[in-house]
Every structure is written in C-alpha cells, then in structure tokens.
Motif scaffolding. Structure first.
Motif, PDB file in Angstrom:
ATOM      1  N   MET A   1       0.830  -1.217   0.000  1.00 43.63           N
ATOM      2  CA  MET A   1       0.000   0.000   0.000  1.00 43.63           C
ATOM      3  C   MET A   1       0.864   1.266   0.000  1.00 43.63           C
ATOM      4  SD  MET A   1      -2.506   2.076   0.311  1.00 43.63           S
ATOM      5  CE  MET A   1      -3.809   0.916  -0.002  1.00 43.63           C
ATOM      6  N   THR A   2       1.934   1.285   0.901  1.00 37.28           N
ATOM      7  CA  THR A   2       2.684   2.546   1.063  1.00 37.28           C
ATOM      8  C   THR A   2       3.386   2.967  -0.222  1.00 37.28           C
ATOM      9  OG1 THR A   2       4.446   1.234   1.985  1.00 37.28           O
ATOM     10  CG2 THR A   2       3.066   2.443   3.552  1.00 37.28           C
ATOM     11  N   ASN A   3       3.686   1.981  -1.131  1.00 40.24           N
ATOM     12  CA  ASN A   3       4.337   2.367  -2.391  1.00 40.24           C
ATOM     13  C   ASN A   3       3.334   2.706  -3.476  1.00 40.24           C
ATOM     14  OD1 ASN A   3       7.018   2.429  -1.798  1.00 40.24           O
ATOM     15  ND2 ASN A   3       7.167   0.179  -1.839  1.00 40.24           N
ATOM     16  N   ASN A   4       2.055   2.488  -3.178  1.00 37.47           N
ATOM     17  CA  ASN A   4       1.037   2.807  -4.169  1.00 37.47           C
ATOM     18  C   ASN A   4       1.064   4.282  -4.520  1.00 37.47           C
ATOM     19  OD1 ASN A   4       0.209   0.246  -4.078  1.00 37.47           O
ATOM     20  ND2 ASN A   4      -1.861   0.648  -3.309  1.00 37.47           N
ATOM     21  N   THR A   5       0.766   4.574  -5.776  1.00 31.45           N
ATOM     22  CA  THR A   5       0.686   5.974  -6.162  1.00 31.45           C
ATOM     23  C   THR A   5      -0.773   6.372  -6.315  1.00 31.45           C
ATOM     24  OG1 THR A   5       0.844   5.428  -8.475  1.00 31.45           O
ATOM     25  CG2 THR A   5       2.907   5.998  -7.342  1.00 31.45           C
ATOM     26  N   TYR A   6      -0.997   7.663  -6.218  1.00 34.52           N
ATOM     27  CA  TYR A   6      -2.356   8.178  -6.384  1.00 34.52           C
ATOM     28  C   TYR A   6      -2.284   9.561  -7.031  1.00 34.52           C
ATOM     29  CZ  TYR A   6      -1.434  11.065  -2.252  1.00 34.52           C
ATOM     30  OH  TYR A   6      -0.907  11.986  -1.380  1.00 34.52           O
ATOM     31  N   ARG A   7      -3.404   9.997  -7.594  1.00 35.33           N
ATOM     32  CA  ARG A   7      -3.441  11.297  -8.283  1.00 35.33           C
ATOM     33  C   ARG A   7      -3.748  12.416  -7.301  1.00 35.33           C
ATOM     34  NH1 ARG A   7      -7.510  12.193 -12.163  1.00 35.33           N
ATOM     35  NH2 ARG A   7      -8.533  10.386 -11.254  1.00 35.33           N
ATOM     36  N   SER A   8      -3.080  13.534  -7.513  1.00 32.04           N
ATOM     37  CA  SER A   8      -3.220  14.622  -6.566  1.00 32.04           C
ATOM     38  C   SER A   8      -2.895  15.954  -7.238  1.00 32.04           C
ATOM     39  CB  SER A   8      -2.210  14.369  -5.439  1.00 32.04           C
ATOM     40  OG  SER A   8      -2.277  15.364  -4.479  1.00 32.04           O
ATOM     41  N   MET A   9      -3.533  17.035  -6.782  1.00 33.80           N
ATOM     42  CA  MET A   9      -3.069  18.361  -7.197  1.00 33.80           C
ATOM     43  C   MET A   9      -1.911  18.749  -6.280  1.00 33.80           C
ATOM     44  SD  MET A   9      -4.835  22.102  -7.045  1.00 33.80           S
ATOM     45  CE  MET A   9      -5.322  22.294  -8.741  1.00 33.80           C
ATOM     46  N   VAL A  28       1.632   7.064  -1.460  1.00 25.88           N
ATOM     47  CA  VAL A  28       0.947   7.051  -0.161  1.00 25.88           C
ATOM     48  C   VAL A  28       1.979   7.254   0.955  1.00 25.88           C
ATOM     49  CG1 VAL A  28      -0.375   5.587   1.428  1.00 25.88           C
ATOM     50  CG2 VAL A  28      -1.002   5.681  -0.985  1.00 25.88           C
ATOM     51  N   SER A  29       3.194   6.728   0.756  1.00 26.99           N
ATOM     52  CA  SER A  29       4.238   6.859   1.791  1.00 26.99           C
ATOM     53  C   SER A  29       4.663   8.314   2.011  1.00 26.99           C
ATOM     54  CB  SER A  29       5.461   6.019   1.417  1.00 26.99           C
ATOM     55  OG  SER A  29       5.911   6.407   0.144  1.00 26.99           O
ATOM     56  N   GLU A  30       4.341   9.201   1.065  1.00 26.99           N
ATOM     57  CA  GLU A  30       4.695  10.625   1.236  1.00 26.99           C
ATOM     58  C   GLU A  30       3.715  11.358   2.145  1.00 26.99           C
ATOM     59  OE1 GLU A  30       5.511  12.829  -2.518  1.00 26.99           O
ATOM     60  OE2 GLU A  30       5.384  10.836  -3.416  1.00 26.99           O
ATOM     61  N   LEU A  31       2.591  10.728   2.460  1.00 27.38           N
ATOM     62  CA  LEU A  31       1.591  11.404   3.303  1.00 27.38           C
ATOM     63  C   LEU A  31       2.130  11.560   4.725  1.00 27.38           C
ATOM     64  CD1 LEU A  31      -1.658   9.567   2.140  1.00 27.38           C
ATOM     65  CD2 LEU A  31      -1.167  12.012   1.875  1.00 27.38           C
ATOM     66  N   PRO A  32       1.643  12.562   5.457  1.00 28.22           N
ATOM     67  CA  PRO A  32       2.119  12.733   6.829  1.00 28.22           C
ATOM     68  C   PRO A  32       1.708  11.553   7.711  1.00 28.22           C
ATOM     69  CG  PRO A  32       0.260  14.193   6.372  1.00 28.22           C
ATOM     70  CD  PRO A  32       0.627  13.554   5.074  1.00 28.22           C
ATOM     71  N   GLU A  33       2.348  11.449   8.859  1.00 25.07           N
ATOM     72  CA  GLU A  33       1.948  10.452   9.857  1.00 25.07           C
ATOM     73  C   GLU A  33       0.495  10.682  10.242  1.00 25.07           C
ATOM     74  OE1 GLU A  33       4.305   8.222  11.857  1.00 25.07           O
ATOM     75  OE2 GLU A  33       5.053   8.492   9.797  1.00 25.07           O
ATOM     76  N   GLY A  34      -0.183   9.644  10.706  1.00 19.41           N
ATOM     77  CA  GLY A  34      -1.571   9.810  11.146  1.00 19.41           C
ATOM     78  C   GLY A  34      -2.173   8.457  11.434  1.00 19.41           C
ATOM     79  N   VAL A  36      -5.337   7.403  10.578  1.00 15.66           N
ATOM     80  CA  VAL A  36      -6.342   6.893   9.643  1.00 15.66           C
ATOM     81  C   VAL A  36      -5.966   7.249   8.196  1.00 15.66           C
ATOM     82  CG1 VAL A  36      -8.827   6.715   9.193  1.00 15.66           C
ATOM     83  CG2 VAL A  36      -8.048   7.454  11.437  1.00 15.66           C
ATOM     84  N   LEU A  37      -5.835   6.207   7.385  1.00 21.24           N
ATOM     85  CA  LEU A  37      -5.608   6.412   5.944  1.00 21.24           C
ATOM     86  C   LEU A  37      -6.964   6.335   5.256  1.00 21.24           C
ATOM     87  CD1 LEU A  37      -3.541   6.656   3.564  1.00 21.24           C
ATOM     88  CD2 LEU A  37      -3.684   4.151   3.414  1.00 21.24           C
ATOM     89  N   ILE A  38      -7.309   7.392   4.522  1.00 21.35           N
ATOM     90  CA  ILE A  38      -8.640   7.458   3.894  1.00 21.35           C
ATOM     91  C   ILE A  38      -8.487   7.563   2.383  1.00 21.35           C
ATOM     92  CG2 ILE A  38     -10.754   8.856   3.701  1.00 21.35           C
ATOM     93  CD1 ILE A  38     -10.113   9.827   6.629  1.00 21.35           C
ATOM     94  N   ARG A  39      -9.198   6.696   1.698  1.00 25.47           N
ATOM     95  CA  ARG A  39      -9.281   6.787   0.239  1.00 25.47           C
ATOM     96  C   ARG A  39     -10.376   7.824  -0.061  1.00 25.47           C
ATOM     97  NH1 ARG A  39      -8.126   4.924  -5.301  1.00 25.47           N
ATOM     98  NH2 ARG A  39      -9.843   5.968  -6.281  1.00 25.47           N
ATOM     99  N   VAL A  40      -9.988   8.945  -0.642  1.00 31.26           N
ATOM    100  CA  VAL A  40     -10.925  10.063  -0.818  1.00 31.26           C
ATOM    101  C   VAL A  40     -11.723   9.860  -2.107  1.00 31.26           C
ATOM    102  CG1 VAL A  40     -11.137  12.576  -1.052  1.00 31.26           C
ATOM    103  CG2 VAL A  40      -9.277  11.605   0.332  1.00 31.26           C
TER     104      VAL A  40
END
Ligand SMILES: NC(=O)c1ccc[n+]([C@@H]2O[C@H](COP(=O)([O-])OP(=O)(O)OC[C@H]3O[C@@H](n4cnc5c(N)ncnc54)[C@H](OP(=O)(O)O)[C@@H]3O)[C@@H](O)[C@H]2O)c1
Length: 333
Positions: A1-9, A28-34, A36-40
């Motif tokens: 999951m953490t290496n998965n990529t996603y689209r973002s502005m 996904v690994s670039e997201l801050p600590e937290g 809850v991981l949410i698929r928006v």
C-alpha cells in the motif's frame, strides 16, 4: 500500500517566487503520519482552498502542498482501531488542506480525532455538497437558534448569498422555517436564490450605509454574514433588539468599522464562527442535523461536479467572487 501511487493536485513555488499547480502522481508513503488512511472519493472547493492554491502563506506555510480542506471517503487503514476498514467517513477543517496534505488528492492520512463517521441520511457526495461551507452555514444557524432566534421572531439576512456558505445558509434557514433575505452582487442569480428559499433578494448597495450613523432602522432578527467589512457593519447596525449576528468571512474586507451602540443599546450579539476548530461533540450534532432536519430538499441544485483537471478554472472563479453555489470534486473521474 505505502508504495502505491495516487493522483493529486500539487501546488509548488517556482524559482521566481510564483506558484504553479499540476495534477501529478504521489506515493501514499509521502503522506504525513496519522492514525487513519482514507481513500478520498469526493472533496469540494472552498474559498480557503483557492487561497492555499495560489500561495497564500496565511493559509499554507510550506509548499509543495496539496490543498483541500474537505474530504469524504472510506477508511483503508486505521492504526488505533477507532474506525473499521471500509467505514465511510468525512473530514473537514482542523489542519486538513492547510499544512496537512488535503482532499485534492485521492488519499489523506489524518489523526483519528479529526474523522467524523458519515451520518446515515447523507451520501459521501452529499456530505461534500455541504463540506466546510455547509458545515459553517450550519454552525452559524445553530448559533442563531441557540441564542433564541426562532423562525417566528423575524427575518434573517444572509450576505454573500450565492457563495458556498451563503447559498447553503439560505437553504438551511429556509428548510428550518426561517424567512430569509439574501444579499447578492449577482443580479442574474435571483432565480437561484428564490429556488433555495430566499423570499427577498437585495443588491449589495442596499447594505451600503452612506449616513454612517451608529444605529440604523431595525430590520433583521438574525444575520449570517460571510463577507465582513461595511456590509457586516451595516447589518449589525440594522439588527433588532436582542438580535444575533454571526461572522465567518472576509471576502469584502477583514475590517469592521462600528461603535458599541448596537451592542449596548440594542443588546445585539455578535458570534464568531471558527468551523475548522469546532469541537467534535458539536461537529457530530451539526452533521446529524445536516443529514436530517436541515437537509434541503433541493441540495443537488446547489452543486455541480468537477474533476481535478477542472480545478484551475474554478479556483480563478472563486477568487473573483464569481462562484455560484458549490463545486464538488469527484476524485475517481
Ligand atoms: N470562519 C469559518 O469557519 C469559515 C468557514 C468557511 C468559509 N469562511 C469564509 O467565508 C467566506 C465565504 O466563503 P465561501 O467558501 O462561501 O466563498 P465563496 O463561495 O467565494 O462566496 C463568497 C460570496 O461573497 C460574495 N462576495 C464576493 N466578493 C465580495 C465583495 N467584494 N463584497 C461583497 N460580497 C462579495 C459573493 O456572493 P454574491 O455575489 O452573492 O454577493 C461570493 O459568491 C470566505 O471569506 C471564507 O474564507 C470562513
């Protein structure tokens, strides 16, 4: 999951100090600590998002950054066990989209105490038609009602009425049985405002106080102001004895030129609205109301849907004060 990529502005600062926006792949690994991981699945466009997207340091200190103060989607991971996998949730405010990567990307990761379970009676999409704008409108109406401004006591004025907060305030107030006067700079939007439930439409000039007296003729029992400046000061001076005014925005001006007379002679109350830091218990109460007795019948009419590629043109529009209603962002299209 953490290496998965996603689209973002992603908004970044260039060498010449300008800001540029691109739709790009992030990990996904670039997201801050937290917790809850949410698929928006859905987000929405607010005035504050537009400020973040053009490099306003009062909103976002550090770039590169992904704006988006609103997000609705499903839980994909939760480290503290507070939400089950696949739970439908929404996040508005706190630091989301300000200095925490926001809803203009397909994933967010946030502390669990920012997350609201999606109330039954609202779809993820509907929750983003409300988004921060609708939540702020609800908080404003809640302040009026809690201070004793019931529908039988008199008319309510809403300023910036075709904007996100304004249009939803008109719709929520009308749904709750209030008689609503709407101030708008857009003549062409009168039919839209009537459809939302406004009974009177006033041009902005009607709230221009050329006499500059400390008090004006009493007109409003309550005011939901989204613009600040002279329109807000005129509205306060025109509020009935023991009337209530809420103040959330500054699109006209952050200044407020007043005397104390409306407060000490008419007992007018002025409530500030800070939706981003609304405590969780009140947050849940308000989302419950938005899913139930305050949910306008024609909610869909207030919004139109765009994807990430169409954000740019809509950011320009909201900054020019030309937005009508709400833009929701479908992260899957
Ligand atoms: N404190 C909080 O918790 C909170 C939460 C959400 C938003 N806000 C603030 O509330 C304000 C409204 O946000 P929004 O997302 O609803 O923005 P928006 O969609 O852009 O709506 C603002 C509306 O204000 C009116 N307006 C624009 N420029 C104006 C001017 N110079 N003078 C008078 N009216 C003007 C326009 O409506 P008409 O053409 O119909 O007049 C415009 O559509 C912003 O300042 C935002 O930062 C605060």
């Amino acid at each position: 999951m953490t290496n998965n990529t996603y689209r973002s502005m992603v908004v970044s600062q260039t060498d010449n100090g300008r800001y540029q926006r691109e739709i790009t792949a992030k990990r996904v690994s670039e997201l801050p600590e937290g917790d809850v991981l949410i698929r928006v699945n859905y987000s929405s466009l607010n005035y504050k998002d537009a400020l973040s997207a053009v490099g306003n340091k009062g909103v976002t200190r550090n770039y590169p950054h992904t704006p988006g103060i609103d997000a609705a989607g499903v839980v994909e991971a939760c480290s503290d066990g507070s939400f089950p996998l696949n739970a439908q949730v929404l996040v508005t405010g706190y630091d989301l989209g300000m200095n925490t990567s926001g809803g203009f990307g397909q994933y967010i990761r946030v502390p669990s105490d920012w997350v609201v379970p999606l109330p039954s009676g609202l779809s993820e999409r509907e929750s983003m038609i409300f988004g921060t704008a609708g939540f702020t409108a609800a908080m404003s109406v809640y302040r009026l009602a809690s201070a004793g401004v019931t529908p039988d006591r008199g008319d309510i004025l809403v300023t910036g009425a075709t904007g996100g907060v304004g249009s939803l305030a008109v719709a929520i107030l009308a749904t709750a049985g209030y008689k609503v006067a709407a101030v708008s700079g857009k003549k062409q939007a009168a039919a839209f405002l009537k459809e939302l439930g406004a009974t009177d439409i006033l041009p902005r000039e009607a709230l221009a106080d050329s006499a500059k007296k400390p008090l004006l003729e009493k007109r409003w029992m309550g005011v939901v102001d989204t613009v600040g400046g002279d329109i807000l000061s005129t509205a306060i001076k025109s509020t009935h004895q023991r009337g209530v005014v809420t103040c959330c925005g500054l699109v006209a001006s952050p200044k407020l030129n007043l005397t104390v007379f409306p407060f000490i002679l008419r007992g007018v109350s002025l409530f500030g609205i800070d939706s981003a830091s609304c405590p969780m218990a009140e947050r849940k109460t308000l989302w419950y109301k938005l899913a139930n007795e305050w949910k306008p019948l024609g909610l869909e009419r207030i919004a139109s849907e765009i994807n990430l590629m169409r954000l740019d043109e809509n950011i320009a529009k909201i900054l020019e004060g030309q937005q009508i209603g709400r833009k929701i962002i479908n992260l899957n299209s």
